[in-house]
Design a protein around this motif. Structure first.
Motif, mmCIF file in Angstrom:
data_model
loop_
_atom_site.group_PDB
_atom_site.id
_atom_site.type_symbol
_atom_site.label_atom_id
_atom_site.label_comp_id
_atom_site.label_asym_id
_atom_site.label_seq_id
_atom_site.Cartn_x
_atom_site.Cartn_y
_atom_site.Cartn_z
ATOM 1 N N ASP A 259 -16.543 12.936 -5.040
ATOM 2 C CA ASP A 259 -17.086 13.609 -6.218
ATOM 3 C C ASP A 259 -16.010 14.365 -6.981
ATOM 4 O O ASP A 259 -16.124 14.543 -8.202
ATOM 5 N N ALA A 260 -14.986 14.831 -6.269
ATOM 6 C CA ALA A 260 -13.902 15.582 -6.912
ATOM 7 C C ALA A 260 -12.609 15.315 -6.149
ATOM 8 O O ALA A 260 -11.982 16.228 -5.614
ATOM 9 N N ALA A 261 -12.215 14.052 -6.116
ATOM 10 C CA ALA A 261 -11.027 13.659 -5.348
ATOM 11 C C ALA A 261 -9.775 14.299 -5.936
ATOM 12 O O ALA A 261 -9.581 14.298 -7.154
ATOM 13 N N ASP A 262 -8.915 14.849 -5.058
ATOM 14 C CA ASP A 262 -7.678 15.443 -5.565
ATOM 15 C C ASP A 262 -6.482 15.262 -4.625
ATOM 16 O O ASP A 262 -5.390 15.733 -4.939
ATOM 17 N N LEU A 263 -6.662 14.574 -3.514
ATOM 18 C CA LEU A 263 -5.521 14.334 -2.623
ATOM 19 C C LEU A 263 -4.451 13.513 -3.326
ATOM 20 O O LEU A 263 -3.256 13.663 -3.063
ATOM 21 N N HIS A 264 -4.870 12.655 -4.257
ATOM 22 C CA HIS A 264 -3.911 11.828 -4.994
ATOM 23 C C HIS A 264 -2.984 12.661 -5.871
ATOM 24 O O HIS A 264 -1.881 12.234 -6.203
ATOM 25 N N PHE B 66 -9.870 2.569 -4.222
ATOM 26 C CA PHE B 66 -8.512 2.054 -4.261
ATOM 27 C C PHE B 66 -7.879 2.044 -2.863
ATOM 28 O O PHE B 66 -8.195 2.875 -2.020
ATOM 29 N N VAL B 67 -6.985 1.106 -2.667
ATOM 30 C CA VAL B 67 -6.073 1.118 -1.522
ATOM 31 C C VAL B 67 -4.676 1.307 -2.094
ATOM 32 O O VAL B 67 -4.235 0.521 -2.945
ATOM 33 N N SER B 68 -3.994 2.358 -1.651
ATOM 34 C CA SER B 68 -2.725 2.734 -2.277
ATOM 35 C C SER B 68 -1.640 3.002 -1.250
ATOM 36 O O SER B 68 -1.912 3.257 -0.071
ATOM 37 N N GLU B 69 -0.413 2.951 -1.731
ATOM 38 C CA GLU B 69 0.759 3.335 -0.942
ATOM 39 C C GLU B 69 1.173 4.746 -1.347
ATOM 40 O O GLU B 69 1.241 5.056 -2.539
ATOM 41 N N ILE C 237 -1.162 2.441 -6.638
ATOM 42 C CA ILE C 237 -2.361 1.654 -6.347
ATOM 43 C C ILE C 237 -1.996 0.206 -6.065
ATOM 44 O O ILE C 237 -1.322 -0.456 -6.866
ATOM 45 N N ARG C 238 -2.458 -0.275 -4.908
ATOM 46 C CA ARG C 238 -2.242 -1.673 -4.507
ATOM 47 C C ARG C 238 -3.466 -2.530 -4.778
ATOM 48 O O ARG C 238 -3.358 -3.700 -5.147
ATOM 49 N N GLU C 239 -4.644 -1.954 -4.578
ATOM 50 C CA GLU C 239 -5.911 -2.661 -4.819
ATOM 51 C C GLU C 239 -6.861 -1.730 -5.557
ATOM 52 O O GLU C 239 -6.898 -0.536 -5.287
ATOM 53 N N ARG C 240 -7.635 -2.302 -6.465
ATOM 54 C CA ARG C 240 -8.671 -1.551 -7.178
ATOM 55 C C ARG C 240 -9.971 -2.336 -7.106
ATOM 56 O O ARG C 240 -9.997 -3.550 -7.351
ATOM 57 N N HIS C 241 -11.057 -1.651 -6.755
ATOM 58 C CA HIS C 241 -12.355 -2.301 -6.627
ATOM 59 C C HIS C 241 -13.419 -1.469 -7.333
ATOM 60 O O HIS C 241 -13.395 -0.232 -7.269
ATOM 61 N N GLU C 242 -14.381 -2.136 -7.965
ATOM 62 C CA GLU C 242 -15.502 -1.427 -8.578
ATOM 63 C C GLU C 242 -16.529 -1.060 -7.514
ATOM 64 O O GLU C 242 -16.740 -1.798 -6.551
ATOM 65 N N ARG D 155 3.865 8.266 0.016
ATOM 66 C CA ARG D 155 5.014 8.591 0.857
ATOM 67 C C ARG D 155 4.577 9.021 2.257
ATOM 68 O O ARG D 155 5.396 9.088 3.174
ATOM 69 N N ALA D 156 3.269 9.283 2.420
ATOM 70 C CA ALA D 156 2.740 9.623 3.744
ATOM 71 C C ALA D 156 2.024 8.448 4.390
ATOM 72 O O ALA D 156 1.428 8.609 5.458
ATOM 73 N N GLY D 157 2.091 7.280 3.757
ATOM 74 C CA GLY D 157 1.459 6.094 4.320
ATOM 75 C C GLY D 157 0.329 5.572 3.443
ATOM 76 O O GLY D 157 0.155 5.980 2.287
ATOM 77 N N ILE D 158 -0.445 4.650 4.004
ATOM 78 C CA ILE D 158 -1.549 4.032 3.269
ATOM 79 C C ILE D 158 -2.669 5.047 3.056
ATOM 80 O O ILE D 158 -3.027 5.791 3.960
ATOM 81 N N MET D 159 -3.226 5.063 1.851
ATOM 82 C CA MET D 159 -4.360 5.930 1.564
ATOM 83 C C MET D 159 -5.444 5.133 0.851
ATOM 84 O O MET D 159 -5.163 4.387 -0.092
ATOM 85 N N VAL D 160 -6.675 5.292 1.328
ATOM 86 C CA VAL D 160 -7.839 4.719 0.655
ATOM 87 C C VAL D 160 -8.562 5.878 -0.017
ATOM 88 O O VAL D 160 -8.850 6.887 0.626
ATOM 89 N N HIS D 161 -8.845 5.736 -1.302
ATOM 90 C CA HIS D 161 -9.449 6.833 -2.047
ATOM 91 C C HIS D 161 -10.351 6.273 -3.126
ATOM 92 O O HIS D 161 -10.395 5.057 -3.358
ATOM 93 N N ALA D 162 -11.091 7.138 -3.786
ATOM 94 C CA ALA D 162 -12.082 6.676 -4.753
ATOM 95 C C ALA D 162 -12.362 7.755 -5.774
ATOM 96 O O ALA D 162 -11.953 8.905 -5.613
#
Length: 291
Positions: A44-49, A127-130, A56-61, A132-139
């Motif tokens: 609802d309020a993503a901010d880790l990014h 999203f699936v992203s790269e 971003i490596r992958e983007r999905h609806e 500096r701390a590794g792979i991150m999945v976020h939305a």
């Protein structure tokens, strides 16, 4: 696979700052199994990014539900849909106001011409992203959209898949504040809940609710007391509650402008003020990862 979920009873306690610092320190750790895969489930309020600057490596609806549509060529302007809609989601020209539509389907039910229909609603993206701390999945949910619990489940499933693909042993999850649907979805499959609490009346009350929720699901808890020097009396109350409840307090953090200074330059506090925080968060991560 172990899942460590970072939660807080309310927003603004420093949950994401703690998660980012742990992620950066975990990426440098020599512990077996490699760095954790990250999942930002505060959709609802993503901010880790904002701190980890993902590529971003992958983007999905994300299809969160249905929405109504009215075919102008079939519409007979009979007005039945407007009369039946309890959300005021159809204007005088018989067009659907998407921000008001709840996808209940009553318009399609009453329409004699078949002009009103329901279709998939794109409510956000994941999203699936790269980083500096590794792979991150976020939305991110789109403005005014709901079904965040469903989106959290998708993010966690994708993060688990990435961890299995890479042979990683730990998933580090930045959860939502509170105890609602997205938090419950974040707790699915969790091994440990790391509660970030601050010494304010509302935060003390709410962290007790988070602990009760985790206990309901049989998930052990640990805690970090943030801004511990702001109100020593409430900090002692938090520490006392943790002691009585069998919650390990892994660290106490001061109220420090370094946290905001780090965010302003897109870094975790462990990177921006390493002399004060890198070893502290590295030790906390080691305790979490090996307990």
């Amino acid at each position: 696979m172990r899942e460590i979920v970072v939660l807080s009873g309310k927003g603004g306690t420093g949950k994401t700052s703690v998660t980012a610092a742990l992620a950066v320190c975990a990426a440098k750790s020599d512990l077996p199994g490699g760095p954790p895969v990250l999942a930002d489930c505060d959709v609802d309020a993503a901010d880790l990014h904002l701190v980890l600057a993902p590529a971003i490596r992958e983007r999905h609806e994300f299809l969160g539900g249905d929405k109504a549509a009215i075919d102008a060529e079939l519409c007979q302007s009979c007005g039945l849909c407007r009369e039946a809609c309890r959300f005021g989601a159809i204007d005088e020209a018989f067009r659907v106001i998407e921000a008001s539509c709840e996808g209940c389907g009553v318009c399609a039910y009453v329409c004699p011409a078949g002009a009103a229909t329901l279709g998939p609603r794109v409510s956000g993206d994941w999203f699936v992203s790269e980083t500096r701390a590794g792979i991150m999945v976020h939305a991110a949910l789109r403005m005014g959209e709901e079904n965040s619990g469903k989106l959290v489940s998708i993010v966690k499933k994708a993060a688990r898949a990435e961890a299995e693909r890479l042979g990683r042993e730990i998933l580090l999850v930045d959860g939502s504040p509170g105890i609602g649907c997205p938090v419950i979805a974040s707790l699915g499959g969790a091994s440990t809940v790391l509660m970030v609490a601050e010494p304010t009346l509302s935060a003390v009350h709410d962290i007790k609710r988070v602990h009760a929720l985790a206990r309901h699901f049989g998930i052990p808890c640990a805690a970090i007391l943030n801004k511990a020097d702001v109100c020593p009396e409430l900090t002692r109350e938090l520490a006392s509650f943790c002691g009585e409840s069998g919650i390990a307090v892994l660290g106490e953090l001061p109220f420090d402008p370094a946290f905001v200074a780090a965010q302003l330059v897109g870094q975790s506090v462990a990177e921006n003020a390493p002399e004060r925080y890198e070893r502290l968060f590295s030790d906390i991560w080691r305790r979490l990862a090996t307990s």
